[in-house]
Write a protein that holds these residues in place. Structure first.
Motif, PDB file in Angstrom:
ATOM      1  N   GLU A  14      -3.983  22.778  11.219  1.00 55.31           N
ATOM      2  CA  GLU A  14      -3.525  23.474   9.770  1.00 55.31           C
ATOM      3  C   GLU A  14      -3.081  22.239   8.770  1.00 55.31           C
ATOM      4  O   GLU A  14      -3.280  22.482   7.358  1.00 55.31           O
ATOM      5  CB  GLU A  14      -1.891  23.835  10.057  1.00 55.31           C
ATOM      6  CG  GLU A  14      -1.182  24.450  11.315  1.00 55.31           C
ATOM      7  CD  GLU A  14      -1.724  25.271  10.284  1.00 55.31           C
ATOM      8  OE1 GLU A  14      -1.340  26.566   9.568  1.00 55.31           O
ATOM      9  OE2 GLU A  14      -1.958  27.019  11.097  1.00 55.31           O
ATOM     10  N   LEU A  18      -6.566  23.338   6.558  1.00 56.16           N
ATOM     11  CA  LEU A  18      -6.583  24.901   6.131  1.00 56.16           C
ATOM     12  C   LEU A  18      -5.505  25.069   5.295  1.00 56.16           C
ATOM     13  O   LEU A  18      -5.808  25.743   4.280  1.00 56.16           O
ATOM     14  CB  LEU A  18      -6.303  25.951   6.974  1.00 56.16           C
ATOM     15  CG  LEU A  18      -7.295  25.854   8.784  1.00 56.16           C
ATOM     16  CD1 LEU A  18      -7.384  26.866   9.936  1.00 56.16           C
ATOM     17  CD2 LEU A  18      -8.996  25.975   7.914  1.00 56.16           C
ATOM     18  N   GLN A  19      -4.496  24.666   5.239  1.00 54.84           N
ATOM     19  CA  GLN A  19      -3.220  24.065   4.591  1.00 54.84           C
ATOM     20  C   GLN A  19      -4.454  23.737   2.988  1.00 54.84           C
ATOM     21  O   GLN A  19      -3.803  24.690   2.155  1.00 54.84           O
ATOM     22  CB  GLN A  19      -1.176  24.202   4.838  1.00 54.84           C
ATOM     23  CG  GLN A  19      -1.321  24.529   5.928  1.00 54.84           C
ATOM     24  CD  GLN A  19      -0.519  23.679   6.489  1.00 54.84           C
ATOM     25  OE1 GLN A  19       0.564  23.499   5.565  1.00 54.84           O
ATOM     26  NE2 GLN A  19       0.534  24.191   7.199  1.00 54.84           N
ATOM     27  N   ALA A  46      -6.199  26.527   1.417  1.00 51.83           N
ATOM     28  CA  ALA A  46      -5.351  27.429   0.971  1.00 51.83           C
ATOM     29  C   ALA A  46      -4.780  27.181  -0.254  1.00 51.83           C
ATOM     30  O   ALA A  46      -5.225  28.019  -1.314  1.00 51.83           O
ATOM     31  CB  ALA A  46      -4.370  28.213   2.232  1.00 51.83           C
ATOM     32  N   ARG A  95      -5.700  35.228   4.737  1.00 50.22           N
ATOM     33  CA  ARG A  95      -6.104  34.390   6.041  1.00 50.22           C
ATOM     34  C   ARG A  95      -7.404  34.187   6.376  1.00 50.22           C
ATOM     35  O   ARG A  95      -8.713  34.400   5.428  1.00 50.22           O
ATOM     36  CB  ARG A  95      -6.471  36.210   6.955  1.00 50.22           C
ATOM     37  CG  ARG A  95      -5.084  37.315   7.012  1.00 50.22           C
ATOM     38  CD  ARG A  95      -3.773  36.769   7.826  1.00 50.22           C
ATOM     39  NE  ARG A  95      -2.964  37.979   7.636  1.00 50.22           N
ATOM     40  CZ  ARG A  95      -1.878  37.820   7.380  1.00 50.22           C
ATOM     41  NH1 ARG A  95      -1.579  36.428   5.931  1.00 50.22           N
ATOM     42  NH2 ARG A  95      -0.445  38.843   6.943  1.00 50.22           N
ATOM     43  N   ASN A  96      -7.248  32.832   6.553  1.00 53.44           N
ATOM     44  CA  ASN A  96      -8.114  32.332   7.395  1.00 53.44           C
ATOM     45  C   ASN A  96      -8.949  33.043   8.526  1.00 53.44           C
ATOM     46  O   ASN A  96      -8.683  33.693   8.940  1.00 53.44           O
ATOM     47  CB  ASN A  96      -7.790  31.224   8.516  1.00 53.44           C
ATOM     48  CG  ASN A  96      -8.690  29.998   8.412  1.00 53.44           C
ATOM     49  OD1 ASN A  96      -9.109  30.061   9.592  1.00 53.44           O
ATOM     50  ND2 ASN A  96      -9.000  29.631   7.343  1.00 53.44           N
ATOM     51  N   GLY A 121     -14.298  29.086  10.745  1.00 53.18           N
ATOM     52  CA  GLY A 121     -14.005  27.672  10.578  1.00 53.18           C
ATOM     53  C   GLY A 121     -15.875  27.108  11.697  1.00 53.18           C
ATOM     54  O   GLY A 121     -15.109  27.282  12.605  1.00 53.18           O
ATOM     55  N   ARG A 123     -15.071  30.005   0.262  1.00 53.49           N
ATOM     56  CA  ARG A 123     -15.993  28.756   1.226  1.00 53.49           C
ATOM     57  C   ARG A 123     -14.791  27.328   0.613  1.00 53.49           C
ATOM     58  O   ARG A 123     -15.815  27.062  -0.537  1.00 53.49           O
ATOM     59  CB  ARG A 123     -16.732  28.853   1.629  1.00 53.49           C
ATOM     60  CG  ARG A 123     -17.677  27.941   2.987  1.00 53.49           C
ATOM     61  CD  ARG A 123     -19.009  28.907   3.775  1.00 53.49           C
ATOM     62  NE  ARG A 123     -20.040  28.793   2.558  1.00 53.49           N
ATOM     63  CZ  ARG A 123     -20.922  27.553   2.322  1.00 53.49           C
ATOM     64  NH1 ARG A 123     -20.260  26.960   2.784  1.00 53.49           N
ATOM     65  NH2 ARG A 123     -21.237  28.266   1.193  1.00 53.49           N
ATOM     66  N   THR A 182     -14.403  25.900   6.203  1.00 59.52           N
ATOM     67  CA  THR A 182     -13.759  27.264   6.477  1.00 59.52           C
ATOM     68  C   THR A 182     -13.927  28.185   5.149  1.00 59.52           C
ATOM     69  O   THR A 182     -14.564  27.204   3.740  1.00 59.52           O
ATOM     70  CB  THR A 182     -12.076  26.272   6.035  1.00 59.52           C
ATOM     71  OG1 THR A 182     -11.759  27.303   7.398  1.00 59.52           O
ATOM     72  CG2 THR A 182     -11.567  25.985   5.279  1.00 59.52           C
ATOM     73  N   SER A 183     -12.924  29.250   5.466  1.00 59.04           N
ATOM     74  CA  SER A 183     -13.334  30.325   5.179  1.00 59.04           C
ATOM     75  C   SER A 183     -12.366  31.102   4.589  1.00 59.04           C
ATOM     76  O   SER A 183     -11.062  30.792   6.148  1.00 59.04           O
ATOM     77  CB  SER A 183     -14.955  31.700   5.118  1.00 59.04           C
ATOM     78  OG  SER A 183     -16.119  31.168   5.405  1.00 59.04           O
ATOM     79  N   HIS A 184     -11.608  31.530   3.563  1.00 52.40           N
ATOM     80  CA  HIS A 184     -10.405  32.098   3.470  1.00 52.40           C
ATOM     81  C   HIS A 184     -10.731  33.437   3.208  1.00 52.40           C
ATOM     82  O   HIS A 184     -10.788  33.729   2.046  1.00 52.40           O
ATOM     83  CB  HIS A 184      -9.355  31.669   2.888  1.00 52.40           C
ATOM     84  CG  HIS A 184      -8.899  30.060   3.234  1.00 52.40           C
ATOM     85  ND1 HIS A 184      -8.499  30.342   4.577  1.00 52.40           N
ATOM     86  CD2 HIS A 184      -7.548  29.036   3.257  1.00 52.40           C
ATOM     87  CE1 HIS A 184      -8.044  28.898   4.798  1.00 52.40           C
ATOM     88  NE2 HIS A 184      -7.083  28.679   4.179  1.00 52.40           N
ATOM     89  N   SER A 188      -3.863  28.918  14.129  1.00 52.77           N
ATOM     90  CA  SER A 188      -4.282  27.462  14.770  1.00 52.77           C
ATOM     91  C   SER A 188      -3.493  27.667  15.785  1.00 52.77           C
ATOM     92  O   SER A 188      -4.060  26.824  17.029  1.00 52.77           O
ATOM     93  CB  SER A 188      -3.550  26.513  14.243  1.00 52.77           C
ATOM     94  OG  SER A 188      -2.769  27.197  13.714  1.00 52.77           O
TER      95      SER A 188
END
Length: 469
Positions: free
Chosen positions: A189, A192-193, A196, A216-217, A220, A254, A271-273, A368
């Protein structure tokens, strides 16, 4: 018309009491706009629908006025901070001393309020209700940023966004871990936050202004570089935009990321969103192109060596929000590698508080927590097969130096009925009083496989009886 239909801004409408006790007139101060709300009239019984509707209308108008007043304050504040020196006494600062162009108030609005207030620029308002948002409450893991939100869509590959997260001394995710470790939820988190937020900074929020746009994730990988205790410290998150791919109804970005404590990198990854319009998001078909794939146990027929465990109250496996397990099927020598298998099936509860935290107007179970549930199953295998024998009060962590991968191709929503989690043990290795378990796992929602996680590597080492480090 119901009370739910009369609610607004995510706040339920509470009608007058109907137990014969008249409501008390308001004696509090005026609202922030300088106007007073009308006191409810004293009466018994339920109010007329017309009166209820008028009360909602007046209250909603007051909220809009308050938001406009707050927007004016933030706009003036943002202009002041960006035109003065970094050591301006009123300017929020990063832990390094550089000015913070966005701080806790902006982050809270990105999660829980009018996006115009968070962006600080009124031209960023859209007509759509659902926009990319941060999680709410104590699931929010961003405190400030040295980068402000872009006024235009400018997807410069290579751009770096630096943010920070002040971890509370009594951080819930460490307190509720059950063994004194730092759970995967924190690592995922907090990175990933920040990713974003990097998407918002680059201008994604400006796309599809008349359509709902969900974030949305997708997938990753991450690697713990060193085991560090984040409690009471400031995590610095450095996110780099690696790629930007627009397509009809969606944008894929990415990112690469690093998390630091006191200048030391302790977690890295990519990671990719995906930023999706509602029609594009609805096209998700799971990991198997819409096919319903059974769990491993469902393909085995009758098994004599299946152990049914009730793990919902075993605090070694987590408590509070991290008490993620319930009825679990354990096959000590099962799974695709013959080294161990566990499966857990849970009801999806529409009233789960996580839906309220993630996200406003767009409730979805955080991926997560699905990954964390798989980690808890690996931990359950260790505790209930005896492989931790001789390790006092084992403390479980993600093993440093190993990379875990995840992929999401679906989501768990309030209306879903059941989620299923399974893991296959691939390796169990003991070095002195250190145990290493490697596993892979999947998550199903109403029979559709939607998450896959590879190379879950959990390390167990001697801990303390009270769960501290």
């Amino acid at each position: 018309m119901t009370s739910d239909e009369l609610g607004f801004e995510g706040v339920p409408f509470i009608p007058d009491r109907n137990d014969g006790t008249p409501p008390q007139p308001s004696t509090g101060p005026a609202n922030p706009c300088g106007t007073s709300l009308p006191a409810p009239r004293a009466q018994t019984g339920a109010p007329l629908i017309g009166d209820m509707t008028e009360a909602v209308r007046r209250a909603h108008h007051a909220v809009l006025e308050a938001q406009q007043a707050m927007q004016d304050v933030l706009l003036a504040q943002a202009e002041s901070f960006t035109t003065t020196r970094a050591d301006h006494p009123a300017a929020p600062a990063m832990s390094t001393g550089e000015p913070a162009l966005m701080h806790e108030l902006h982050m809270a609005h990105l999660a829980d309020g009018d996006l115009c207030l968070a962006y600080g620029i009124s031209t960023h308002c859209t007509s759509a209700q659902v926009r990319p948002r941060l999680p709410r409450g104590d699931l929010l893991m961003l405190s400030r940023s040295s980068t402000g939100v872009s006024k235009k869509a400018d997807y410069e590959v290579g751009m770096v966004v630096e943010t920070e997260f002040d971890v509370p001394c009594d951080a819930w995710f460490c307190h509720q871990d059950g063994s004194g470790g730092t759970p995967a939820v924190f690592f995922m988190e907090s990175s990933l936050q920040a990713a974003a937020f990097c998407g918002v900074v680059s201008g994604v929020h400006l796309e599809y202004p008349d359509d709902d746009l969900c974030v949305r994730n997708l997938e990753g990988h991450g690697q713990v570089v060193r085991d560090m205790d984040p409690r009471g410290r400031t995590v610095r998150q450095r996110t780099t935009l690696l790629a930007h791919s627009p397509m009809p109804g969606a944008i894929i970005q990415r990112y690469g990321y690093e998390l630091e404590l006191d200048g030391e990198v302790f977690y890295t990854g990519e990671t990719s969103h995906g930023y999706f319009t509602a029609p594009m998001l609805a096209r998700q078909q799971g990991l198997d192109n819409g096919r319903r794939m059974p769990t491993w146990l469902d393909t085995q027929g009758d098994q004599d060596n299946v152990r049914r465990l009730d793990l919902g109250f075993d605090k070694r496996l987590g408590e509070g929000r991290l008490a993620l397990l319930g009825q679990v099927d354990l096959v000590p020598d099962g799974g695709t590698h013959g080294l161990g298998y566990l499966r857990c099936t849970k009801e999806v509860r529409a009233d789960d508080p996580l839906f309220d935290l993630h996200f406003l107007h767009d409730p979805v179970m955080p991926g997560s927590f699905g990954v964390e549930t798989l980690h808890r199953l690996v931990r359950a295998f260790a505790l209930y097969t005896g492989v931790t024998e001789g390790i006092t009060a084992p403390r479980f962590t993600l093993a440093p130096g190993t990379r875990h991968h995840w992929a999401y191709r679906g989501q768990i929503l309030r209306h879903h009925q059941e989620s299923t989690f399974e893991i296959h043990i691939r390796e169990a290795r003991r070095t002195g009083k250190h145990l290493f378990l490697r596993a892979e796992g999947s998550v199903w929602c109403d029979g559709l496989r939607i998450y896959r996680v590879d190379d879950i590597v959990i390390e167990a080492r001697p801990g303390h009886e009270d769960g501290t480090r």
